[in-house]
Each structure stands twice: as structure tokens, then as C-alpha cells.
Motif scaffolding. Structure first.
Motif, PDB file in Angstrom:
ATOM      1  N   ASN A 236       0.846  -1.192   0.000  1.00 18.45           N
ATOM      2  CA  ASN A 236       0.000   0.000   0.000  1.00 18.45           C
ATOM      3  C   ASN A 236       0.880   1.240   0.000  1.00 18.45           C
ATOM      4  O   ASN A 236       1.541   1.552   0.994  1.00 18.45           O
ATOM      5  CB  ASN A 236      -0.911  -0.016   1.227  1.00 18.45           C
ATOM      6  CG  ASN A 236      -1.781   1.236   1.315  1.00 18.45           C
ATOM      7  OD1 ASN A 236      -1.899   1.991   0.351  1.00 18.45           O
ATOM      8  ND2 ASN A 236      -2.390   1.447   2.466  1.00 18.45           N
ATOM      9  N   HIS A 237       0.900   1.957  -1.115  1.00 17.26           N
ATOM     10  CA  HIS A 237       1.733   3.146  -1.232  1.00 17.26           C
ATOM     11  C   HIS A 237       0.899   4.366  -1.597  1.00 17.26           C
ATOM     12  O   HIS A 237       1.309   5.184  -2.423  1.00 17.26           O
ATOM     13  CB  HIS A 237       2.845   2.931  -2.262  1.00 17.26           C
ATOM     14  CG  HIS A 237       3.810   1.852  -1.897  1.00 17.26           C
ATOM     15  ND1 HIS A 237       4.511   1.844  -0.707  1.00 17.26           N
ATOM     16  CD2 HIS A 237       4.187   0.730  -2.565  1.00 17.26           C
ATOM     17  CE1 HIS A 237       5.283   0.764  -0.659  1.00 17.26           C
ATOM     18  NE2 HIS A 237       5.100   0.077  -1.762  1.00 17.26           N
ATOM     19  N   THR A 238      -0.279   4.477  -1.011  1.00 17.62           N
ATOM     20  CA  THR A 238      -1.033   5.709  -1.176  1.00 17.62           C
ATOM     21  C   THR A 238      -0.285   6.834  -0.481  1.00 17.62           C
ATOM     22  O   THR A 238       0.583   6.595   0.376  1.00 17.62           O
ATOM     23  CB  THR A 238      -2.438   5.587  -0.567  1.00 17.62           C
ATOM     24  OG1 THR A 238      -2.306   5.371   0.849  1.00 17.62           O
ATOM     25  CG2 THR A 238      -3.220   4.441  -1.192  1.00 17.62           C
ATOM     26  N   LEU A 239      -0.612   8.052  -0.837  1.00 19.67           N
ATOM     27  CA  LEU A 239       0.060   9.195  -0.235  1.00 19.67           C
ATOM     28  C   LEU A 239      -0.118   9.196   1.280  1.00 19.67           C
ATOM     29  O   LEU A 239       0.826   9.446   2.035  1.00 19.67           O
ATOM     30  CB  LEU A 239      -0.494  10.488  -0.842  1.00 19.67           C
ATOM     31  CG  LEU A 239       0.116  11.799  -0.351  1.00 19.67           C
ATOM     32  CD1 LEU A 239       1.625  11.788  -0.526  1.00 19.67           C
ATOM     33  CD2 LEU A 239      -0.506  12.970  -1.093  1.00 19.67           C
ATOM     34  N   THR A 240      -1.322   8.872   1.721  1.00 19.35           N
ATOM     35  CA  THR A 240      -1.593   8.831   3.159  1.00 19.35           C
ATOM     36  C   THR A 240      -0.754   7.758   3.852  1.00 19.35           C
ATOM     37  O   THR A 240      -0.196   7.983   4.929  1.00 19.35           O
ATOM     38  CB  THR A 240      -3.083   8.565   3.413  1.00 19.35           C
ATOM     39  OG1 THR A 240      -3.865   9.594   2.796  1.00 19.35           O
ATOM     40  CG2 THR A 240      -3.383   8.519   4.902  1.00 19.35           C
ATOM     41  N   ALA A 241      -0.652   6.576   3.219  1.00 23.22           N
ATOM     42  CA  ALA A 241       0.117   5.479   3.820  1.00 23.22           C
ATOM     43  C   ALA A 241       1.598   5.832   3.901  1.00 23.22           C
ATOM     44  O   ALA A 241       2.259   5.548   4.909  1.00 23.22           O
ATOM     45  CB  ALA A 241      -0.095   4.202   3.015  1.00 23.22           C
ATOM     46  N   THR A 254       4.557  15.310  -0.063  1.00 21.83           N
ATOM     47  CA  THR A 254       4.332  15.807  -1.417  1.00 21.83           C
ATOM     48  C   THR A 254       5.380  16.845  -1.804  1.00 21.83           C
ATOM     49  O   THR A 254       5.929  16.820  -2.914  1.00 21.83           O
ATOM     50  CB  THR A 254       2.931  16.420  -1.525  1.00 21.83           C
ATOM     51  OG1 THR A 254       1.953  15.441  -1.170  1.00 21.83           O
ATOM     52  CG2 THR A 254       2.663  16.907  -2.942  1.00 21.83           C
ATOM     53  N   ALA A 266       2.340   9.786  -6.517  1.00 25.25           N
ATOM     54  CA  ALA A 266       1.559   8.818  -7.289  1.00 25.25           C
ATOM     55  C   ALA A 266       2.261   8.426  -8.576  1.00 25.25           C
ATOM     56  O   ALA A 266       2.280   7.247  -8.961  1.00 25.25           O
ATOM     57  CB  ALA A 266       0.177   9.392  -7.604  1.00 25.25           C
ATOM     58  N   GLU A 270       3.681   4.665  -9.589  1.00 27.63           N
ATOM     59  CA  GLU A 270       3.273   4.008 -10.839  1.00 27.63           C
ATOM     60  C   GLU A 270       4.489   3.628 -11.674  1.00 27.63           C
ATOM     61  O   GLU A 270       4.534   2.560 -12.293  1.00 27.63           O
ATOM     62  CB  GLU A 270       2.360   4.917 -11.651  1.00 27.63           C
ATOM     63  CG  GLU A 270       1.849   4.220 -12.918  1.00 27.63           C
ATOM     64  CD  GLU A 270       0.834   5.049 -13.660  1.00 27.63           C
ATOM     65  OE1 GLU A 270       1.230   6.056 -14.291  1.00 27.63           O
ATOM     66  OE2 GLU A 270      -0.365   4.690 -13.626  1.00 27.63           O
TER      67      GLU A 270
END
Length: 339
Positions: A236-241, A254, A266, A270
Motif C-alpha cells: 500500500n503506497h497511497t500518499l496517506t500510507a 508531497t 503517485a 506508478e
């Protein structure tokens, strides 16, 4: 961690060779270190065999040794232990394993290429350590040496003084990592470009390609985040995570990505996932859902959109381009552009 040498000291690399060694396991690292000398590095590479005699590789090519193992008097900064297709026989050779132990005792860092990890494990040098080897043999390494923590998806692994790498060409990635550590990222990038690594291995291995394209970050926290994405793209590499793991705000992560990496989190994730998918498609016959799941795309359709957007081909067309050189074939359905 290897200590940086002063600018006037040569970095000594001893490459061990033995009958039946895999040729590229030997020549890949040698080429990296010798090429580094053209860009400011100071490497002294020597080839050692058990008795100082030349050996015949698995490919039938003969390699001359510079010296016998007993003549390696001074500590080596790096000892390279290559592998060979007959690793099951090699790990039963007590004399050979004793040579590996003696070389390790005189090394600041001992690094294996491909099935060379089996020699290190059989010599007892990987006990309770993390390690990598060729994906085809990783399960065997784990079964035969249960005290070794095998990281099956890793390109290379460092654990203390020990470094181990995956398949034969991953020895180049490992060697580039050492060049970066000894000489800096700019020298490592220059060597990679000089060897035209990306053209030969499109997408390469995720750790290497990220290193080559992204400047060395001044922030330890960001380096840790980048490494986590590169070593485990399916997580899980969402910005929040990522912000939560780093212990900072989403805004701070960011901003660092823009300043240090030159892109958004992001897009970086990717890119890494795309490269990881390319490696799997080049190397094996896993189904598209399996590749998509392992690399974090989630679904074949999401993976397909990323491939078309960045490469102009579908994952299926990309995989097919590695099944043949195209000699004697008609006009290909699509041409993969090697970036």
C-alpha cells in the motif's frame, strides 16, 4: 555498511572463480568496477582461484586468475562470490566452502551473485541473515537453509557485511550499488549509461532504475520511503500510507517528492510498479492477474492502461517481444521502444 575510502585509496575487489562458474557472474561485476575507473573511481580488481590456476567456466570459456586465494594477503574491500549451474554439487565441496570462508574473513564486504548465495549459505555465512538469489532457486535456498531469511522478490539484499543478489544480471545492479556507495551517485549513473544498461534490460530492476533516475536525496526519511516503494511495489503506497510510515504530513511528503524526485508520489509509485511488472513479464509466465496483483496494479486493466500510456504497447505485446529475437519473423505487430 561499508566505510567510504579516502580519495587517494584504491578500493580492492577480489573476484573468486572456480571450475564451472557462470561467466556473466564474474564479468558483470568486473565490468562495472573497471568502468567506474573511467569516471573517477579508484578500483583495483583481482581474480583469485583456489590455487592460482585458470578455470573453465560453465560456458566453456577459460578465465585466468591473477593469484591464488592464499596469496590474498591484504583485506579486500569487496569479495565477489559468483554462482554456477552446478550449485548442488558445489555446496558439497568442503574445500571450496573453506576457501569462501577464508576470503570472507579478509573482506570488508562479501557479495554473491545469483546462486553464489548457496555457497555463502553452505559456508554458514548467511545464518540468521536476509538474502536473495535467482527467483528460480529462491525456494530451494529457503528449504535447504532454513536459518536464512530469503527475500524472494528482492534484486539484491544487504545484511551487515553480506550482500546477495538475484539472477546473473542482478550482479550488475549490486555492483552499481557498491559504486554508488564508494564513489557517489553521479559515478554510478555514468557507469550505467556507459554500459547502456537500460537498452539491454528495458525497465531493468526497480532498485537500479530508481537509483539511476532519481538524485540521491538529502533526507533520510524520503530515502526510506523511496526504498520501501522500490523493494515492495505491491504494498500500500497511497500518499496517506507513505506519510504515515514516514511520520510526517501528507503535505510534507508531497513537497519533498517535488523538490527531490521531481514528480508526484503517485507518478513515482506508478513508475516503480510499471518497472516491476516489466521484470516479471520478461522473466516468467505468470498470468496477467498475478503480475498485476504482485506489482500493486490490482487488476490487469489498470496495468494495461499504464503500459499503453507509458510504453505504447499492452502487457501481452510487451511479453511477446521477449519470447524471440524476431530473426526470420515477419513484421512485428508492435515495436517496443526501449527507453
Amino acid at each position: 555498511m561499508i566505510q567510504h575510502r579516502s580519495g587517494t585509496d584504491a578500493v580492492t575487489v577480489t573476484v573468486f572463480v572456480f571450475p564451472g562458474v557462470r561467466l556473466l557472474d564474474v564479468t558483470g561485476p568486473i565490468e562495472v568496477f573497471s568502468s567506474a575507473n573511467e569516471f573517477g573511481g579508484r578500483y583495483r580488481v583481482q581474480i583469485a582461484s583456489e590455487d592460482g590456476a585458470e578455470v573453465t567456466t560453465a560456458a566453456g570459456t577459460r578465465i585466468s586468475a591473477d593469484l591464488a586465494v592464499d596469496d590474498v594477503r591484504e583485506p579486500s574491500d569487496v569479495v565477489v562470490i559468483p554462482g554456477g549451474p552446478s550449485w548442488e554439487t558445489l555446496i558439497k565441496d568442503d574445500a571450496l566452502l573453506d576457501v569462501v570462508r577464508r576470503l570472507h574473513e579478509k573482506a570488508r564486504c562479501t557479495a554473491s551473485v545469483c546462486t553464489g548465495a548457496f555457497l555463502l549459505a553452505a559456508a554458514g555465512l548467511l545464518d540468521r541473515r536476509r538474502a536473495a538469489t535467482h527467483w528460480r532457486h529462491s525456494e530451494q535456498l529457503a528449504l535447504r537453509f532454513p536459518s536464512v531469511q530469503v527475500e524472494q522478490d528482492a534484486i539484491f539484499v544487504r545484511d551487515g557485511r553480506m550482500m546477495t543478489s538475484a539472477g546473473v544480471s542482478a550482479g550488475i545492479d549490486l555492483s552499481l550499488a557498491l559504486v554508488e556507495e564508494h564513489c557517489g551517485a553521479e559515478v554510478a549513473r555514468a557507469v550505467a549509461k556507459d554500459m547502456v544498461v537500460f537498452m539491454q534490460r528495458p525497465g531493468g530492476q526497480s532498485q537500479f532504475s530508481i537509483r539511476s533516475q532519481v538524485p540521491h536525496s538529502r533526507h533520510e526519511m524520503l530515502r526510506r520511503v523511496l526504498d520501501e516503494v522500490a523493494t515492495n511495489p505491491g504494498a500500500n503506497h497511497t500518499l496517506t500510507a507513505m506519510a504515515r510510515r514516514a511520520g510526517v504530513s501528507v503535505r510534507h511528503v508531497t513537497r519533498l517528492f517535488f523538490e527531490e524526485v521531481g514528480t508526484t508520489p503517485a507518478r513515482y509509485v506508478e513508475q516503480v510498479r510499471l518497472e516491476a511488472a516489466r521484470v516479471l513479464l520478461e522473466a516468467g509466465d505468470d498470468s496477467m492477474p498475478v503480475v498485476a496483483r504482485h506489482t500493486g496494479f490490482g487488476s490487469p486493466e489498470s496495468m494495461r492502461r499504464a503500459f499503453v500510456r507509458h510504453l505504447g504497447v499492452t502487457p501481452g505485446a510487451y511479453r511477446n517481444s521477449f519470447r524471440t529475437t524476431g530473426v526470420g519473423a515477419g513484421e512485428p505487430e508492435s515495436q517496443v521502444i526501449l527507453r
